[in-house]
Scaffold this motif. Structure first.
Motif, PDB file in Angstrom:
ATOM      1  N   ASP A  14      31.310  21.521 -21.417  1.00 47.38           N
ATOM      2  CA  ASP A  14      30.539  20.900 -21.528  1.00 47.38           C
ATOM      3  C   ASP A  14      30.296  19.395 -21.405  1.00 47.38           C
ATOM      4  OD1 ASP A  14      31.931  20.363 -23.373  1.00 47.38           O
ATOM      5  OD2 ASP A  14      30.981  22.130 -24.861  1.00 47.38           O
ATOM      6  N   HIS A  42      32.401  26.193 -16.070  1.00 51.28           N
ATOM      7  CA  HIS A  42      31.340  27.135 -16.552  1.00 51.28           C
ATOM      8  C   HIS A  42      30.760  26.613 -17.670  1.00 51.28           C
ATOM      9  CE1 HIS A  42      28.943  30.867 -17.727  1.00 51.28           C
ATOM     10  NE2 HIS A  42      29.809  31.009 -18.869  1.00 51.28           N
ATOM     11  N   TYR A  43      29.436  26.098 -17.565  1.00 53.08           N
ATOM     12  CA  TYR A  43      28.858  26.060 -17.964  1.00 53.08           C
ATOM     13  C   TYR A  43      27.106  26.055 -18.666  1.00 53.08           C
ATOM     14  CZ  TYR A  43      25.069  21.988 -19.399  1.00 53.08           C
ATOM     15  OH  TYR A  43      24.864  21.211 -20.599  1.00 53.08           O
ATOM     16  N   LYS A  45      23.723  26.689 -20.553  1.00 50.70           N
ATOM     17  CA  LYS A  45      22.781  25.692 -20.727  1.00 50.70           C
ATOM     18  C   LYS A  45      22.011  26.444 -22.315  1.00 50.70           C
ATOM     19  CE  LYS A  45      20.033  25.998 -17.293  1.00 50.70           C
ATOM     20  NZ  LYS A  45      19.011  25.856 -16.667  1.00 50.70           N
ATOM     21  N   ARG A  75      18.941  21.226 -16.277  1.00 48.21           N
ATOM     22  CA  ARG A  75      19.532  21.428 -14.544  1.00 48.21           C
ATOM     23  C   ARG A  75      20.160  20.189 -14.658  1.00 48.21           C
ATOM     24  NH1 ARG A  75      14.350  23.569 -13.182  1.00 48.21           N
ATOM     25  NH2 ARG A  75      14.090  21.470 -12.414  1.00 48.21           N
ATOM     26  N   ALA A  78      24.239  20.764 -16.214  1.00 51.35           N
ATOM     27  CA  ALA A  78      24.311  20.946 -15.176  1.00 51.35           C
ATOM     28  C   ALA A  78      24.929  20.115 -15.034  1.00 51.35           C
ATOM     29  CB  ALA A  78      23.587  22.934 -15.597  1.00 51.35           C
ATOM     30  N   ARG A 102      30.971  27.106  -9.277  1.00 51.67           N
ATOM     31  CA  ARG A 102      29.925  26.372 -10.468  1.00 51.67           C
ATOM     32  C   ARG A 102      29.488  27.698 -10.993  1.00 51.67           C
ATOM     33  NH1 ARG A 102      26.367  21.257  -9.315  1.00 51.67           N
ATOM     34  NH2 ARG A 102      27.899  19.281  -8.895  1.00 51.67           N
ATOM     35  N   VAL A 104      26.051  28.853 -13.931  1.00 50.38           N
ATOM     36  CA  VAL A 104      25.889  27.757 -15.419  1.00 50.38           C
ATOM     37  C   VAL A 104      24.776  29.201 -15.455  1.00 50.38           C
ATOM     38  CG1 VAL A 104      24.346  26.806 -16.024  1.00 50.38           C
ATOM     39  CG2 VAL A 104      26.357  26.247 -13.756  1.00 50.38           C
TER      40      VAL A 104
END
Length: 161
Positions: A14, A42-43, A45, A75, A78, A102, A104
């Protein structure tokens, strides 16, 4: 473990320094030159607020614009976090065996992270600790505590010095 098997390591990232430190720690301590890795950055939102029910027909146009602006911000956030995380990986000296990916997600971080770990069949989950005290952790909840209890793989929680 057989030598040719690709180990999957999910690292929750993050905007925080703690998550970038955890990523650096993971690369330095969990990855060797002899094995192949898939590093899943791994992010998560946050979910968009449910505004639609608070506006009349004219207000829906405003709500739609707001939602579009929030989606664009999500976006951009991220992408910014992922670019920062990928830069950390590139500056490490073990990246020659790392296959980065990636991921998300959107929603409650603790649930999304546990779901992703299960979906990608991760061998390990690495997370940073924000170092919240007892009261703040009790009020806000701790994503790392939840994941340590519910993720379907070993979890390493890295504390920032």
């Amino acid at each position: 473990m057989e030598m040719n098997k690709e180990r999957k390591i999910v690292v929750a990232v993050d905007e925080s320094e703690e998550s970038m430190y955890a990523l650096k720690w993971c690369i330095a301590n969990l990855m060797s030159h002899e094995e192949n890795y898939k590093l899943v950055l791994h992010y998560v939102k946050p979910p968009l607020p449910a505004l639609y029910s608070y506006f009349d027909a004219a207000g829906l146009i405003f709500a739609g614009d707001f939602v579009l602006a929030m989606e664009k911000y999500g976006r951009e956030s991220a992408n910014s976090v992922m670019e920062r995380a990928e830069a950390v990986c590139r500056t490490s000296n073990t990246t020659n065996n790392i296959n980065m990916e990636r991921a998300v997600g959107t929603g409650d971080a603790k649930d999304v992270i546990c779901s992703t770990v299960q979906k990608v069949k991760a061998d390990i989950l690495v997370m940073g600790s924000h170092g919240y005290g007892f009261l703040k952790r009790a009020l806000l909840g701790s994503v790392s505590d939840h994941c340590a209890k519910h993720a379907k793989c070993p979890v390493v929680i890295v504390k920032h010095p």
